[in-house]
Design a protein around this motif. Structure first.
Motif, mmCIF file in Angstrom:
data_model
loop_
_atom_site.group_PDB
_atom_site.id
_atom_site.type_symbol
_atom_site.label_atom_id
_atom_site.label_comp_id
_atom_site.label_asym_id
_atom_site.label_seq_id
_atom_site.Cartn_x
_atom_site.Cartn_y
_atom_site.Cartn_z
ATOM 1 N N ARG A 217 4.363 6.910 -10.888
ATOM 2 C CA ARG A 217 5.793 7.241 -10.843
ATOM 3 C C ARG A 217 6.474 7.046 -12.199
ATOM 4 O O ARG A 217 7.671 7.325 -12.325
ATOM 5 N N ASN A 218 5.745 6.494 -13.160
ATOM 6 C CA ASN A 218 6.308 6.237 -14.487
ATOM 7 C C ASN A 218 7.555 5.363 -14.409
ATOM 8 O O ASN A 218 8.573 5.619 -15.068
ATOM 9 N N VAL A 219 7.499 4.301 -13.585
ATOM 10 C CA VAL A 219 8.624 3.376 -13.447
ATOM 11 C C VAL A 219 8.200 1.993 -13.933
ATOM 12 O O VAL A 219 7.027 1.627 -13.863
ATOM 13 N N ASP A 220 9.176 1.245 -14.458
ATOM 14 C CA ASP A 220 8.926 -0.123 -14.914
ATOM 15 C C ASP A 220 9.169 -1.094 -13.762
ATOM 16 O O ASP A 220 10.303 -1.224 -13.279
ATOM 17 N N LEU A 221 8.110 -1.732 -13.321
ATOM 18 C CA LEU A 221 8.196 -2.703 -12.250
ATOM 19 C C LEU A 221 7.763 -4.066 -12.792
ATOM 20 O O LEU A 221 7.062 -4.157 -13.799
ATOM 21 N N TYR A 222 8.153 -5.137 -12.083
ATOM 22 C CA TYR A 222 7.892 -6.489 -12.569
ATOM 23 C C TYR A 222 7.340 -7.360 -11.451
ATOM 24 O O TYR A 222 7.561 -7.102 -10.258
ATOM 25 N N GLY A 223 6.630 -8.393 -11.846
ATOM 26 C CA GLY A 223 6.065 -9.327 -10.885
ATOM 27 C C GLY A 223 6.356 -10.756 -11.291
ATOM 28 O O GLY A 223 6.399 -11.088 -12.483
#
Length: 414
Positions: A217-223
């Motif tokens: 999805r070309n999205v910036d996600l975080y954990g």
């Protein structure tokens, strides 16, 4: 201490919630700009969560308290698969009806900790069965499975530990990490969720979701993960001789919940006040200076504050009063477990202990008697065959049983 721009990360840091984060700087900048959405997943393996899940519940609470939206993801779909993390055996499969019933029970717990609604920072509860149940197998493998290599999946602790112990790992369970990663991407699409949180054992699964979001999805996600919580003596959090410490009153009374926190080890009191209560840090700092017998007062505060969150003010006050009466007064607090029996019978004390869940077995109850740890109306019980009869009742019709210093119950002839 590192100071962040966002209240969210500052609060998590000063209270001790953070173990790892995929990108502190980027997440901090995003949280400082305005409300973000973050989620934690909970599988519906029982109709209640227990204290082992409280860390995750509290971090969602901190999220909302600092101006962000919590998403509670119920694993209606993943419960059918089973998370192999930390498990030696394959989870028993449950019916859709049982899973739905469990989710209904768990939802009640969250209403005590989070404010639900449709507002910007109000919590929502979603079910991953909404998208997982309808997946077409071949398209899913092609679109999502292609981004996972067996080589890397074998390196994750949830898989390695099972294989090293020579315990079977089914292909069904092996798919769990892919489904969890897919959950993150779905929540990003459906609810603009950018952060997944969880225990330290979930790090690999969370990173999978972050990477999948970037690839498909070309999205910036975080954990972000929390540390594993154990007591100072090394015991696993939330386990007692009588079993799991459940968060629903139908599973564990408010008094027993209060008593669990009252029995906290001295070295853990301040840490648990930070993690599991809403007490301001300044007030906790004052309690940190207590030592010796004074630490017991801090334990009572911890017990009250923790029970207040999980069970409400009325139940917390009653549990506190029950404890006061039990240890300082007549010993007939309203929250104590009561074993009722016909007047013409004389039940064995060891049977009463097991029936009320005070001990896990008759063998444990017998050992306590042999070691002088059981009392009837304040008098030591010396025989493992000892019973309770109507002759042991006081004017109000009760007999008091004590199993050690911290476990008490009442018997009543009716």
């Amino acid at each position: 201490m590192t100071r962040f721009k966002s209240d969210f990360l500052n609060v998590l840091t000063e209270r001790g919630y953070i173990h790892q984060c995929t990108d502190f700087e980027a997440l901090d900048a995003k949280a400082a700009k305005g409300p973000l959405s973050a989620y934690i997943g909970f599988d519906a393996t029982a109709d209640s969560l227990h204290v082992g899940s409280l860390m995750q519940i509290m971090i969602l609470r901190r999220l909302q308290q600092t101006g962000h939206r919590p998403i509670v993801l119920m694993g209606g779909g993943t419960t059918k698969v089973g998370d192999p993390s930390g498990k030696d055996e394959t989870r028993q499969l449950m019916s859709d009806e049982k899973i739905a019933s469990n989710i209904a029970g768990i939802k009640v717990i969250f209403s005590n900790f989070l404010t639900f609604g449709s507002g910007t920072i109000e919590a929502i509860m979603v079910n991953n069965a909404d998208w997982l149940d309808g997946l077409a197998y071949i398209p899913f493998l092609r679109d999502v499975g292609a981004h996972f290599t067996i080589n890397r999946m074998l390196t994750f602790d949830s898989v390695k530990m099972r294989l090293e112990r020579e315990q079977p790992l089914t292909f069904l369970e092996f798919n769990y990490m892919i489904l969890q990663a897919y959950d993150f991407v779905e929540l990003a699409t459906r609810h603009n969720c950018v952060l997944q949180m969880g225990g330290s054992d979930q790090w690999g699964n969370i990173v999978n979701g972050v990477e999948l979001g970037r690839r498909v999805r070309n999205v910036d996600l975080y954990g972000l993960t929390t540390p594993l919580i154990t007591t100072s003596s090394g015991a696993k959090m939330g386990k007692t001789a009588a079993g799991a410490v459940w968060l629903r009153p139908e599973r564990l009374s408010a008094y027993d919940y209060w008593q669990f926190w009252r029995n906290t080890e001295d070295a853990d009191v301040v840490r648990f006040l930070k993690l599991f209560t809403d007490m301001p840090m300044a007030e906790i700092a004052k309690l940190e200076k207590l030592d010796g017998q004074e630490i017991n007062e801090a334990k009572k505060i911890l017990a009250y504050q923790a029970t207040l969150l999980a069970h409400g003010e009325e139940a917390a006050k009653q549990a506190h009063e029950t404890a006061r009466e039990t240890f300082e007064g007549s010993g007939k607090g309203a929250g104590l477990k009561v074993y009722e029996f016909p007047r013409n019978l004389t039940p064995a004390i060891i049977d009463i202990a097991v029936e009320l869940g005070i001990t896990t077995s008759k063998g444990e109850a017998k050992r306590m008697i042999e070691q002088g740890g059981v009392k009837l109306n304040g008098n030591a019980v010396s025989e493992v065959t000892a019973t309770v009869s109507s002759h042991d009742m006081d004017a109000e019709g009760y007999a008091r049983l004590s199993f050690g210093k911290k476990r008490h119950a009442l018997a009543k002839a009716v």
